[in-house]
Design a protein around this motif. Structure first.
Motif, PDB file in Angstrom:
ATOM      1  N   PHE A 181       6.792  -7.203  -5.446  1.00  0.00           N
ATOM      2  CA  PHE A 181       7.271  -7.019  -6.071  1.00  0.00           C
ATOM      3  C   PHE A 181       7.863  -5.796  -5.587  1.00  0.00           C
ATOM      4  O   PHE A 181       9.256  -5.695  -6.693  1.00  0.00           O
ATOM      5  CB  PHE A 181       7.282  -7.786  -7.150  1.00  0.00           C
ATOM      6  N   ALA A 182       7.629  -4.833  -6.153  1.00  0.00           N
ATOM      7  CA  ALA A 182       7.926  -3.848  -6.619  1.00  0.00           C
ATOM      8  C   ALA A 182       8.420  -2.389  -5.143  1.00  0.00           C
ATOM      9  O   ALA A 182      10.220  -2.346  -5.407  1.00  0.00           O
ATOM     10  CB  ALA A 182       6.647  -2.640  -6.715  1.00  0.00           C
ATOM     11  N   LEU A 186       3.180 -10.126 -10.430  1.00  0.00           N
ATOM     12  CA  LEU A 186       2.108  -9.528  -9.740  1.00  0.00           C
ATOM     13  C   LEU A 186       1.554  -8.423  -9.737  1.00  0.00           C
ATOM     14  O   LEU A 186       2.520  -7.587  -9.020  1.00  0.00           O
ATOM     15  CB  LEU A 186       1.155 -10.881  -8.474  1.00  0.00           C
ATOM     16  N   SER A 187       0.790  -7.735  -9.640  1.00  0.00           N
ATOM     17  CA  SER A 187       0.808  -6.717  -8.797  1.00  0.00           C
ATOM     18  C   SER A 187      -1.237  -6.349  -8.519  1.00  0.00           C
ATOM     19  O   SER A 187      -1.770  -7.109  -8.924  1.00  0.00           O
ATOM     20  CB  SER A 187       0.065  -5.734 -10.156  1.00  0.00           C
ATOM     21  N   ALA A 188      -1.967  -5.280  -8.105  1.00  0.00           N
ATOM     22  CA  ALA A 188      -2.569  -4.775  -7.472  1.00  0.00           C
ATOM     23  C   ALA A 188      -4.205  -5.566  -8.582  1.00  0.00           C
ATOM     24  O   ALA A 188      -4.984  -6.101  -7.883  1.00  0.00           O
ATOM     25  CB  ALA A 188      -3.015  -3.604  -7.229  1.00  0.00           C
ATOM     26  N   ARG A 189      -3.882  -5.247  -9.970  1.00  0.00           N
ATOM     27  CA  ARG A 189      -5.107  -5.495 -10.617  1.00  0.00           C
ATOM     28  C   ARG A 189      -5.370  -7.076 -10.581  1.00  0.00           C
ATOM     29  O   ARG A 189      -5.767  -7.415 -11.406  1.00  0.00           O
ATOM     30  CB  ARG A 189      -4.375  -4.760 -12.198  1.00  0.00           C
ATOM     31  N   ILE A 204       5.888  -4.233   3.085  1.00  0.00           N
ATOM     32  CA  ILE A 204       5.148  -5.053   2.630  1.00  0.00           C
ATOM     33  C   ILE A 204       5.086  -6.088   3.261  1.00  0.00           C
ATOM     34  O   ILE A 204       5.681  -5.780   4.240  1.00  0.00           O
ATOM     35  CB  ILE A 204       5.846  -5.879   1.051  1.00  0.00           C
ATOM     36  N   GLY A 205       3.654  -6.978   3.422  1.00  0.00           N
ATOM     37  CA  GLY A 205       4.131  -8.185   4.218  1.00  0.00           C
ATOM     38  C   GLY A 205       3.539  -9.013   3.564  1.00  0.00           C
ATOM     39  O   GLY A 205       3.373  -9.359   2.544  1.00  0.00           O
TER      40      GLY A 205
END
Length: 828
Positions: free
Chosen positions: A124-125, A137-140, A94-95
């Motif tokens: 977060f995952a 938060l997620s990609a959606r 992640i970044g």
């Protein structure tokens, strides 16, 4: 077995005795509880910095890595990301990147400066964290119309104090609408990061966001990850032509950040331990003073067959109840104190103080501190009072005055308490003085309501012939169009091509000085009025003044270039004397300004005063040139990687009201500039120069040590009261005889107060020596080394402590004045 059952046998009767003396019990429990809470709270802060609790899935498998080198930018970010993702040591990467454009967060009338982090969708995952409320938060969320964010619990409480439970709400970050979808606890952030807002990087930002955190696969060590990264290092080194230590990866474990104790931490440990020792010693003195009134009871117990062991058990059982109650109160106050520290500690001092966390070590520390106090508070007085002389105690009951050596022993303890209290009080006084000085520090101009930002400008095309002055005037017009801006100006710091400055000499050839890299500045006509820099001599620039090249020099530079002479009308050249550069006529002298509170500022002043006869002008930006003379066009510079850059101009603006709100308004107003400009984030002058962070740090540290000092002073006064009251009780028969022989009440009072004053003055003498040495641990929070030797601060602290101790002696002195000779001699 009998020895083991003995304390239990005395629990019930000792509890009744403790409850019977409500005033003594309340005083003892509160003193002990506050001292334990203070120590436990501060220990939790240090424990968090040494071994923080991280609410992430297997945090020991998280590592951070960073690629350094490639100074010519030959490897694009997306190619670097693809290379590290292709390695086999990780289960995800992640970044993240700090966002400066959105760091002013608003909700209604509440405005906060926050640390905003833009992250990749899997952030977060990969970390394995959970929201304390709402969702993460997620990609959606990349395609949401209103950008969703996650807030820290701390920022949520500051923005929404009226809400008891979380609910999705709207805020503004950097003037743009956001919707809060969830909350994260402090433990779900990396130690000492103090992140307040998490948001997804936009689709345009993601390709330029370097991956920097990885989760190791099960069974893979950090050393194995470094082997693979070194393989990439060799590949990149061949492309960049950089080898050895100039290029490579640095990788480290994220779950155990290195803790480097500052001197402040030792001062913090010493302070809280001093408060605990003072509290325990005072309670021991109170137990002794209370025990004197119980000498007849103890003698009666001994007369009817009670052994010394039984008397000690009785007294220890009473102390155990006090310690247990103090521990319970300390636990309650610790929870409150940790919440208070969490809410009040500013993120700018995260190197010194961290968010406190509860752990088994903190609980063990609280229990250990209580047992330590029990030994001091209960054991020493119990052993002392158990040495009863049955015939003497049954005969006199109230004391015979023969225990002068015992009074000296406990008096020595009071001397130590007063010395420790004076050290804390002096340290708090120093920090409070520094906090006041920072707030009242004279920078040479009024920085309240002042906002600054940098603007990078580029020509829009080959036909763009605008000069630097044209760009400056454009920026000023755009800033003044913002309704809340009243004044605006620009400044561009520069240095002569050959780092030389020539000064006219009416009696001979011009004098040439070597200059610093940034020895002069090009300013707009309204710059000094915007900054509110006063003119010490001469006049300011006037709008529309184009007749001849003009200059204003700072007061310090004027002293360097023309010592003892009037600089008005003198000529200077920003180059060697033989060049074609024009001579500038000095029309004014501006007051010298400072851009920060510098502990070495006095040294800079002394260096500037040595300028005559030297070949160096030390003051950067000491010469100000009107931008009317700056008719050069913007020159485009292109790097090897194709990066284009031109001129950077600093814009300053002033307006009424809050500077943070002004910076938001200015950012909106300047957003309409042409695409050829690059706008830095507007900041208040206090934020840009670090003065606000320094003020926050000084205020917090002064408040923290003031709490220590107030508690220590109160406990030291209690110690003086206890020993003087103990002395009065022991010498009651002596005072009765003195009064019977004609001694006045005033003489008795002065006799008692004198003994308290002797102890206090001895403690102050020792405390001054301790303070002289301990002030060095607070050096990081002082403006200069000379501040820790300010005799005025020490004198005020000593007088304050003496006044409090005198009052503590006066109370038992009044009691001694009312001793009845008949009552005192009744048992004689």
């Amino acid at each position: 077995m009998r020895g083991l059952r003995l304390p239990v046998e005395y629990l019930a009767p000792s509890l009744r005795l403790v409850l019977r003396h409500k005033r003594f019990t309340a005083l003892a429990v509160v003193s002990l509880g506050v001292a334990i809470a203070l120590n436990t709270t501060m220990y939790s802060v240090l424990d968090t910095m040494i071994d923080p609790k991280i609410a992430m899935r297997e945090p020991d498998r998280l590592i951070s890595f960073r690629f350094y080198g490639d100074y010519r930018r030959l490897i694009p970010i997306h190619e670097l990301n693809a290379a590290v993702v292709g390695t086999t040591f990780h289960d995800g990467m992640i970044g993240s990147r700090g966002s400066y454009d959105d760091r002013i967060v608003e909700h209604g009338n509440r405005l906060r400066e926050a640390r905003v982090l833009s992250v990749t969708p899997t952030y977060f995952a990969v970390l394995g964290v959970r929201a304390s409320a709402g969702r993460l938060l997620s990609a959606r969320d990349l395609d949401q119309e209103v950008r969703p964010v996650v807030l820290s619990e701390r920022l949520w409480r500051q923005l929404f104090p009226e809400l008891d439970e979380f609910e999705p709400s709207s805020i503004f970050a950097g003037g743009e609408a956001r919707v809060v979808v969830g909350l994260l606890p402090y433990e779900a952030d990396f130690p000492q990061r103090y992140t307040d807002v998490w948001q997804l990087a936009t689709r345009d930002e993601l390709p330029e966001l370097a991956l920097s955190i990885a989760r190791l696969k099960p069974g893979v060590s950090l050393a194995e990850a470094r082997v693979e990264l070194n393989t990439l290092k060799l590949r990149f080194a061949q492309r960049t032509g950089e080898f050895g230590r100039s290029v490579g990866f640095n990788a480290r474990d994220l779950s155990r950040p290195p803790f480097r104790p500052w001197r402040f931490h030792w001062a913090l440990i010493g302070s809280v331990v001093a408060v605990l020792l003072i509290a325990c010693a005072n309670l021991a003195n109170l137990q002794l003073a209370r025990g004197v009134a119980r000498t007849r009871e103890l003698a009666t117990r001994a007369a009817v067959g009670a052994t010394r062991r039984q008397i000690v058990g009785q007294l220890l059982a009473e102390s155990a109840w006090l310690a247990l109650a103090g521990l319970a109160l300390g636990a309650i106050l610790t929870a409150w104190g940790m919440r208070l520290v969490d809410a009040s500690v500013p993120p700018t001092i995260s190197d010194y103080v961290a968010h406190p966390q509860v752990s088994w070590r903190v609980l063990a520390f609280a229990v250990g501190a209580t047992l330590f106090c029990l030994m001091l508070v209960g054991l020493a007085p119990a052993l002392k009072l158990s040495r009863v002389d049955i015939s003497d105690l049954l005969k006199s009951g109230a004391g015979t005055g023969k225990t002068r050596s015992a009074r000296r022993q406990y008096g020595a303890l009071v001397v130590i308490e007063v010395a420790l209290a004076l050290s804390l009080l002096s340290s708090a006084s120093l920090l409070m003085t520094m906090a006041v000085q920072v707030r009242a520090y004279d920078l040479g101009h009024d920085y309240r309501g002042l906002v600054t930002t940098f603007v990078g400008v580029l020509p829009e095309g080959p036909a763009d012939r605008r000069t630097k002055r044209d760009w400056s005037e454009l920026l000023i017009r755009q800033a003044l169009a913002v309704p809340s801006v009243t004044h605006a100006g620009t400044i561009a710091r520069k240095g002569p091509p050959r780092r030389a400055m020539s000064v006219d000499d009416p009696g001979g050839a011009p004098i040439v000085y070597r200059t610093a890299a940034s020895s002069y500045a090009v300013v707009s006509p309204d710059y000094f009025r915007t900054m509110r820099i006063p003119m010490v001599r001469g006049r300011d620039f006037s709008p529309g003044e184009f007749a001849e090249p003009l200059a204003i020099v700072s007061e310090r530079t004027a002293r360097c270039l023309w010592p003892g002479a009037d600089p008005i009308g003198r000529l200077i050249k920003l180059d060697s004397a033989h060049t074609r550069e024009p001579w500038l006529r000095v029309i004014g002298v501006a007051g010298s300004t400072r851009t920060s509170v510098n502990r070495d500022q006095d040294a800079l002043e002394r260096l500037a005063m040595r300028c005559p006869g030297r070949d160096q002008v030390t003051s950067a930006g000491g010469v100000f040139v009107l931008n009317a003379a700056d008719t050069a066009q913007i020159v485009v510079r292109v790097t090897r990687t194709g990066f284009r850059w031109g001129e950077f101009i600093e814009l300053v603006a002033r307006g009424p009201g809050d500077a943070n709100r002004l910076s938001l308004a200015l950012r909106r107003g300047l957003s309409a500039l042409t695409p050829a400009t690059t706008l830095g984030y507007p900041q208040s002058w206090a934020q840009a120069t670090g003065i606000q962070a320094l003020s926050d740090r000084q205020d917090f540290m002064a408040s923290l040590f003031t709490v220590f000092a107030v508690l220590a002073t109160a406990l030291a006064a209690l110690g003086v009261y206890a020993i003087i009251a103990h002395m009065v009780a022991q010498r009651a028969r002596e005072f009765g005889i003195r009064i019977a022989l004609g001694a006045s009440a005033r003489e008795i009072r002065e006799l008692v107060i004198r003994e308290g004053n002797v102890l206090t003055l001895l403690g102050i003498a020792v405390g001054l020596l301790v303070t002289w040495q301990s002030a060095a641990f607070l050096r990081a929070f002082l403006l200069s080394d000379w501040d820790r030797y300010d005799s005025r601060v020490f004198a005020v602290a000593a007088l304050l402590l003496f006044a409090v101790a005198w009052l503590a002696s006066f109370i038992p002195a009044r009691r001694a004045m009312r001793i009845s000779p008949t009552e005192a001699l009744r048992n004689e």
